[in-house]
Design a protein around this motif. Structure first.
Motif, short mmCIF file in Angstrom:
data_model
loop_
_atom_site.label_atom_id
_atom_site.label_comp_id
_atom_site.label_asym_id
_atom_site.label_seq_id
_atom_site.Cartn_x
_atom_site.Cartn_y
_atom_site.Cartn_z
N ASP A 199 -50.34 -70.40 18.04
CA ASP A 199 -50.06 -69.02 18.07
C ASP A 199 -49.16 -68.72 16.88
OD1 ASP A 199 -49.18 -66.58 20.49
OD2 ASP A 199 -47.74 -66.96 18.74
N CYS A 240 -47.48 -57.42 25.58
CA CYS A 240 -47.37 -57.67 24.06
C CYS A 240 -48.86 -57.68 23.53
CB CYS A 240 -46.58 -59.03 23.83
SG CYS A 240 -46.91 -59.51 21.99
N LEU A 241 -49.79 -58.25 24.27
CA LEU A 241 -51.12 -58.15 23.83
C LEU A 241 -52.20 -57.71 24.99
CD1 LEU A 241 -52.62 -62.22 23.43
CD2 LEU A 241 -51.00 -61.22 25.13
N ASN A 299 -44.21 -57.34 18.37
CA ASN A 299 -44.41 -57.67 17.27
C ASN A 299 -45.63 -57.11 16.28
OD1 ASN A 299 -46.32 -59.35 17.97
ND2 ASN A 299 -44.54 -60.94 18.46
N CYS A 349 -46.27 -63.12 28.64
CA CYS A 349 -46.69 -62.28 27.41
C CYS A 349 -46.64 -60.87 27.57
CB CYS A 349 -47.65 -62.82 26.64
SG CYS A 349 -47.37 -64.55 25.68
N SER A 409 -41.77 -59.53 25.11
CA SER A 409 -42.47 -60.57 24.09
C SER A 409 -41.67 -61.62 23.48
CB SER A 409 -43.10 -59.59 22.91
OG SER A 409 -42.25 -59.17 21.87
N CYS A 410 -42.22 -62.47 22.65
CA CYS A 410 -41.36 -63.55 21.98
C CYS A 410 -40.38 -63.03 21.01
CB CYS A 410 -42.45 -64.50 21.48
SG CYS A 410 -43.62 -63.83 20.29
N HIS A 455 -46.87 -66.63 16.05
CA HIS A 455 -45.44 -66.48 16.05
C HIS A 455 -44.61 -67.73 15.94
CE1 HIS A 455 -47.38 -62.63 16.67
NE2 HIS A 455 -46.36 -62.17 15.91
S1 SF4 Z 1 -45.31 -62.59 23.47
FE1 SF4 Z 1 -46.94 -61.58 22.22
S2 SF4 Z 1 -46.80 -62.26 20.03
FE2 SF4 Z 1 -45.41 -63.67 21.27
S3 SF4 Z 1 -46.79 -65.51 21.86
FE3 SF4 Z 1 -47.01 -63.93 23.39
S4 SF4 Z 1 -48.81 -62.79 22.82
FE4 SF4 Z 1 -48.12 -63.97 21.22
#
Ligand code: SF4
Lengths: 483, 215
Positions: free
Chosen positions: A134, A417-418, A436, A414, A352-353, A136
């Motif tokens: 990943d 976020c995606l 992000n 997550c 999100s992270c 990030h």
């Molecule tokens: S929160 Fe978003 S950017 Fe972070 S690991 Fe999950 S999908 Fe990836």
């Protein structure tokens, strides 16, 4: 000979073999696994009849497409409606069981976004090399760890050999000096950095974030900054070890035990760049000049301060920039020179992270407290980064503040976020998001993402449009960063 | 991995900078647990007029006639010509898988994002970096002549245009070797098994806390 940078030290401590062609084998201490990028790696191992090299280096948790509503989660894996998501999560469970890899399953309180879980467990330690499939993964660099985002073939490679084939990067230092203004957070700092150096500014570099404003950040804030190194093009983001780092780690489940603690801390104290270390590039920002940031376009570098406005594409000197700005405005449904505070929102995503740790939730809750989400907002959601963050927030009563204000309080993952699970934007919808990435379609087909800090997202939820969190009436919001 | 052999292939131009991996293969298709079958969803959002779903029969979907890969003259393209910072964004390896599954063997651009660069070579795709002005010129040439093909010769690190012009490119020796021999990274690394074990012993002795499991 000049001194070493933090990155040089970490690299040298893990160098197994330098090959003549410039590539090197570096030893990996920790691999974090999740359901999306690991199945093909396990498949590859099996096809080639190989075994994982060192099981205890791996830690797994499903996060990308677990559902986040309380109802669905109550049912565990069978609550996952999407059949493909279910197969992925189930496959992760099966693979971890088959090989004997430790996994925090869907309803384990320790489950969460890998980049929240690793540090929270002390599974990320200073001086480690950390990889995860990943991009990030740089998040873990906040601990003075060398953390790489890798692809699925590399996940398989690390599993089979405990090494990563890598090429040494160049060293960049990004210094943020001075004191951040009230209401200005780590997220604003990193967005401002990306705005300054661009999304390719860090390509080929390991970025070390330094300077007094960085040193004053909590571990949560540091993780937010390192998390977005990749959005500046750098695979690696780093921050030197100091008392803040060491204080955070004491007593975490995977952290060194009593007898090893002292030795570990003594070793970690060296994880700073030497005074005479040479960087290939140094960029400096003044903390006082950074205001709360809002992205207006479809790339994280398309960002400006809350008092700013959407740029006029035709004002750009470079033709490629002109074209990409024009396309971005078209996609985002914005006008040149429109004030940022005039952008109306449909949805709010806090999670999100990048921004789903306890401190992020506290900042958002301070703004939300005693207020109501505007009627024009269709959905405002708060998604904690892990089960433990969720518990902590509930112990502090943050969930009640959010729910009373009209936010949905969700289960960790997550999420939007995606948008791999059911949480997504509809076409044309504007979202203030603490994630992000604001790429086209990232949060749903045709969705329009604006990246902001948790406090700014909460403020936007209440106003229905972007507002300067610093201008809010005297509630505690402006002191959010001190929490 | 298949050996990378010299070939002549049709060039498809994608005139757009910062093509990110979300655009190359949208996230709804990442849910597969396989490595193959992503080609039909390559550039899904640009290629089709509707929103794609995994497992769907793509032959029934409305195509965007303006998109380059839908134009008959670029049918069977094996070389993708692109703009700067190609492959930026997430680390998904599905991006090179999709390119490869579609039939692309080579991407040419002025610059590539790091992770994508690594992932592509590991999956047998050759990425060629040419200066911006050369890429500009190639765009003009492709535009001007239908059926434009490039002869890609990795062994000699050169691309030959239809007019016979030779464009040389740089590529890291190791990556070139692996591509030409069709070598898999893991097998190569395991040749150093002893060195890895020796390092691991030393590392563990020096920093035992890095080897601790949770309580
Ligand atoms: S929160 Fe978003 S950017 Fe972070 S690991 Fe999950 S999908 Fe990836």
């Amino acid at each position: 000979m000049s001194g070493q940078t933090l990155y040089d030290k970490l690299w040298n401590q893990h160098l197994v073999k330098q090959r003549d062609d410039g590539t090197a084998l570096i030893y990996i201490d920790r691999q974090l696994l999740h359901e999306v990028t690991s199945p093909q790696a396990f498949e590859g191992l099996r096809l080639a009849n190989r075994k994982p090299w060192r099981l205890d280096a791996n830690l797994a948790t499903p996060d990308h497409n677990v559902p986040t509503t309380v109802k669905e989660r109550a049912e565990g894996n069978s609550g996952i409606k999407d059949s493909v998501s279910l197969i992925q999560v189930q496959t992760l469970d099966d693979n971890c069981l088959e090989y004997g890899i430790e996994e925090f399953k869907i309803n384990d309180p320790r489950q969460g976004i890998v980049h929240v879980v690793g540090p929270e467990q002390g599974a990320t330690l200073p001086g480690m090399t950390v990889v995860c499939g990943d991009s990030h993964t740089a998040t873990h660099g906040a601990f003075g760890a060398l953390a790489h985002g890798i692809g699925t073939s590399e996940v398989e490679h690390v599993m089979a050999t405990q090494c990563l084939l890598a090429q040494k990067m160049k060293n960049m230092q990004v210094r943020v000096e001075g004191e951040l203004g009230l209401g200005v957070t780590a997220k604003d700092v990193v967005l401002a950095i990306i705005g300054k150096i661009g999304t390719a500014g860090g390509t080929g570099y390991a970025i070390e974030f330094a300077g007094s404003a960085i040193a004053s950040l909590s571990m949560e804030g540091r993780m937010t900054v390192c998390n977005m190194a990749i959005e500046a093009g750098a695979r690696v983001g780093l921050i030197a070890v100091d008392d803040t780092t060491i204080d955070y780690l004491g007593k975490r489940p995977f952290a060194p035990t009593a007898e090893q603690w002292e030795a570990a801390v003594a070793d970690w104290r060296n994880l700073v760049s030497d005074d005479d270390a040479q960087f290939d590039k140094v960029v400096t920002l003044q903390a006082e000049e950074i205001e709360p940031q809002v992205s207006w376009g479809t790339s994280p570098e398309m960002v400006t301060g809350i008092s700013g406005q959407v740029p006029d594409p035709l004002a750009a000197l470079d033709e490629t920039v002109q074209r990409s700005h024009t396309r971005a405005l078209e996609y985002m449904g914005l006008q040149a020179n429109q004030k940022i505070t005039d952008i109306k929102l449909d949805k709010i995503f806090i999670g999100s992270c990048t921004n789903s740790r306890i401190e992020d939730l506290r900042e958002a809750a301070k703004v939300a407290k005693g207020n109501k989400v505007a009627d024009s907002i269709k959905l405002a959601m708060v998604v904690p980064g892990s089960g433990l963050v969720k518990r902590q927030a509930e112990a502090e009563g943050l969930d009640k503040i959010f729910i009373e204000a009209g936010f949905e309080w969700r289960e960790p993952g997550c999420s939007m976020c995606l948008a791999m699970n059911a949480d997504k934007l509809g076409a044309g919808e504007h979202c203030a998001s603490t994630s992000n990435r604001n790429f086209e379609g990232r949060q749903g087909y045709g969705g329009r993402t604006h990246l902001v800090s948790p406090a700014m997202a909460a403020a936007a939820a209440i106003a229905g449009h972007f507002v300067d969190v610093r201008s809010l009436p005297a509630n505690d919001a402006t002191h959010a960063q001190e929490a | 991995m298949k050996k990378f052999e010299r070939f002549e292939g049709v060039v498809a131009p994608l005139d757009r900078a910062n093509v990110d991996t979300d655009l190359i293969i949208p996230k709804q298709f990442l849910k597969s647990i396989k490595r193959t079958g992503f080609g039909v969803n390559l550039f899904d959002e640009l290629r089709y007029l509707d929103e794609g779903q995994p497992g769907q029969d793509c032959s029934q979907r409305p195509l965007n006639p303006d998109f380059v890969l839908n134009q008959p003259r670029f049918k069977g393209a094996e070389v993708l010509l692109a703009r700067r910072n190609f492959g930026c964004g997430s680390s998904r390896e599905h991006a090179p898988w999709a390119l490869e599954d579609f039939g692309f063997k080579v991407v040419i651009a002025p610059s590539f994002a790091d992770i994508f660069y690594n992932n592509s070579f590991k999956n047998g795709i050759l990425l060629i970096t040419f200066p911006e002005d050369v890429v500009d010129r190639l765009f003009t040439e492709v535009d001007a002549s239908e059926g434009y093909q490039l002869d890609v010769d990795l062994e000699n690190q050169r691309v030959i245009t239809p007019s016979g012009e030779i464009l040389e490119f740089d590529v890291d020796e190791f990556r070139k070797h692996c591509l030409l021999e069709g070598l898999d990274d893991i097998g190569l690394t395991l040749k150093d098994e002893d060195a890895i074990r020796a390092f691991e012993q030393k590392h563990k002795a020096a920093r035992p806390w890095l080897f601790r499991q949770s309580a």
